[in-house]
Design a protein around this motif. Sequence first.
Motif, short mmCIF file in Angstrom:
data_model
loop_
_atom_site.label_atom_id
_atom_site.label_comp_id
_atom_site.label_asym_id
_atom_site.label_seq_id
_atom_site.Cartn_x
_atom_site.Cartn_y
_atom_site.Cartn_z
N UNK A 1 2.46 0.58 2.43
CA UNK A 1 1.07 0.76 2.83
C UNK A 1 0.11 0.29 1.73
N UNK A 2 0.47 0.55 0.49
CA UNK A 2 -0.36 0.05 -0.63
C UNK A 2 -0.37 -1.48 -0.67
N UNK B 1 -8.48 4.89 -1.09
CA UNK B 1 -7.16 5.06 -0.47
C UNK B 1 -6.04 4.98 -1.51
N UNK B 2 -6.19 4.10 -2.50
CA UNK B 2 -5.22 4.07 -3.61
C UNK B 2 -5.18 5.41 -4.33
N UNK B 3 -6.35 5.94 -4.62
CA UNK B 3 -6.43 7.21 -5.35
C UNK B 3 -5.83 8.35 -4.52
N UNK B 4 -6.07 8.33 -3.21
CA UNK B 4 -5.50 9.36 -2.33
C UNK B 4 -3.97 9.29 -2.35
N UNK C 1 -2.76 10.69 -5.74
CA UNK C 1 -2.99 12.13 -5.80
C UNK C 1 -2.01 12.88 -4.91
N UNK C 2 -1.80 12.38 -3.69
CA UNK C 2 -0.87 13.02 -2.77
C UNK C 2 0.54 13.04 -3.29
N UNK C 3 1.01 11.93 -3.83
CA UNK C 3 2.37 11.85 -4.36
C UNK C 3 2.56 12.75 -5.58
N UNK C 4 1.55 12.78 -6.46
CA UNK C 4 1.65 13.64 -7.65
C UNK C 4 1.65 15.12 -7.26
N UNK C 5 0.88 15.47 -6.26
CA UNK C 5 0.87 16.86 -5.80
C UNK C 5 2.22 17.25 -5.21
N UNK D 1 0.16 1.51 -7.48
CA UNK D 1 -1.22 1.98 -7.28
C UNK D 1 -1.99 2.05 -8.60
N UNK D 2 -1.34 2.59 -9.63
CA UNK D 2 -1.99 2.67 -10.94
C UNK D 2 -2.28 1.27 -11.48
#
Length: 585
Positions: free
Chosen positions: A137-138, A158-161, A164-168, A188-189
Motif C-alpha cells: 500500500x505504501x 497516510x505514511x504517518x498513519x 503509527x499503526x504498526x508501532x502501536x 515509510x520512514x
Amino acid sequence: MNVYQEVVLSILYKILPIQQYVEPVYLYIYTLFGLQAVYVIALYITSWLLSGTWLSGLLAAFWYIINRIDTTRVEFTIPLRENWALPFFAVQIAAITYLLRPHLRPLHERLTLLTVFLSTFLFSLTWQFNQFMMLIQALVLFILDSLDMLPTAKVMMLYIIQVTGLLLVCILQFFNSMILGSLAISFNVSVLLARTIQRNLKTGGLLNRLGKLFLHVLLVLCLTLLVNNFIKKILNLESDEHIFKFLKAKFGFGSTRDFDANLYLCEEAFGLLPLNTFSRLSDTFLFYAYIFVLFPIMITAAVVAFQNLSGSANVQPIDKMEKCTIALKPGAAYNLIHTVLFGCLALSTMRMKYLWTSHMCVFASFGLCSTEVWGFILKSVHLNTPQRICVIKYLVPIATLLYLSHKFWPGMMDELSELREFYDPDTVELMNWIKSNTPKTAAFAGSMQLLAGVKLCTGRILTNHPHYEDKSLRERTKQVYQIYAKRSPEEVYRTLRSFGTDYVILEDSICYERRHSRGCRLRDLLDIANGHIMDGVGDNEPNLKPSAYPRFCEEIKKNLPAYTLYFTRVFQNKTFHVYKLTKHK
C-alpha cells in the motif's frame, strides 16, 4: 501473536449478559460472519464512492458473494486471521477513497483520517502478514505521489498513519521484533526523510522531472535498505529471514536447503495462482468486466502521468492537481494502482488472491457504472454523447445483475439449505483419549497443525507451537519434526526430552505422505535439511549422503529394543500413534 480479537471477544462474553442465550463458539462464529457483512458493506461503499451510483455498489457486493470460492475463505475455515483482518482493510480502502476527494471539509477530513487510522490499526493487529500488505500500500502511494496524481499532504498523512499503526501494534504485541524490522516501517520512514531532503521534486520540465524522479526513487531505496539493516543489526533481528530465503528461491535466485523456506515453497497456497481461477471468475463475467475496465483507466492514467511530468514549471501545483482530478480522479487513480500491485501479488502467491479478487469486484463494478470509462470508450469509436453514456452506464450493470441473479440465485438458495457435519472419528478418538488418560500437566510433541487441536480440545502443554513468525519457535519445530527424519532413537529421545516432552504423536499421513510429490513431502524436506538422500526413485541434490539410521517414524512401530528402551506405545488407531517417553535418570 495476533489473538487480541479472541481476547476481546472472550472478555465481552464474560461481562455481557448473553451467556444464557448463546454459547461461546456461536458468538465467535456470528462475530466473524458479522465482520464479513462489514466487509461487503465496505466494498459496496468504495464502489459507490468511485462511480457515484449505488447500483455499482450493489453489483460489487453481488459479484463478491457469487464468487465467494475465490473472494473469501470464511465459509470453510472460519477462524483464519485474514477473516478478521480483511474487513478492516476494506474499510480502510473505502476511507482512503473518500479522503482523496478534493475540497473536503476540515471536519470530514479529520473524521476520515481517524477512520483510516483505526482501520489500519485493527487490520495490522489481527493479521501476521500486516507489514507486507502495508508495504504494498505504501508503494501504491509512493508511485502516485511521484507521478503527481495525489495531493502530497494527504499522502504524507497516510505514511504517518501506517507507521503509527504498526508501532502501536508492535507495543501491544510486547515489542514484536518482526514489525520493528519490517520493510514497511523502513520504507515509510525513508520516504518521509527523502521528501524532506528533496522539497522541489515536482517542478521543471519533462527531462528535469524524470531526472529528479530517478534520484528520488534511488534515494528512497537506498535509505530503506540502510534503515532496515540498521534496525536489524541494532536489535539483532532474524524473525523474517525465512521469508527472504523463500522469496529468493521462489523467484529463481538460487535454490535453498533451508527447511523453513522449503516448507513455504512446497505449499500450494504459496505457489502461483492457478489458471482455473480465471475460468471461474469468467463464468460470472467478473474477469471480463475487470479487464474491460482496467485498460481504459490504465491508458487514462498513463496520459495523466505524462501530462503531470511534462508540465511547465510555471504551473502551480493546485492547478495541476485540479487538472489531474478532472482527467482521472485521485480515488480512481489510487484504486487502479492498488488493484494492479495486489494483482501482481495474487498472481505470484495464491494465498494472497483474496486481497485482489475482492477488490476486483469493486473495480469492475465501478468501471461499468463510470461516466469516464464509457465516455473514453464511446469517444474512441466516435459515438460519444451524454445521452448514450447515461443510458449505457445504467443499462449494462442492470442487465448484468439480472443475468447473474437468474443464473446463480437458485444455486445459492440450495447451498443455504444444506446441513453439513464435521466427521473425523480418528481425531475425536485421540482427543478423548488424551483428556481421559493423561495428566493435565502432560506435554505433547507432534506436528504444528495437530498440536493446535490438542491445545484447543484438551488444554495440554505443547512442546512446539504453530506460530511461524519467531525464529526460536521455527527452530524448535524443526527439531521436534526430526521424528519424521532419519535419526537414531537416542537422538530423538534427547531432543524431545530437552523440550520437556512426555508424549509424542506420530501421524501416518505425514510419515507416509502422498499429497505432495517427491522433494516436497515433509520427510523429504527434513532429509534435505539434514544432508540425507531422499526416499524413492529420483534425482537428489549434490552432496547429499545416505543416513546411518532408518526413518524414525517407521522403525518405532516395529517395537525393536532400541526404540522400546525410550518409547512406549500407549495409543493407536488408523491415523495416530502416541508414544510415552521413558523417564531415565
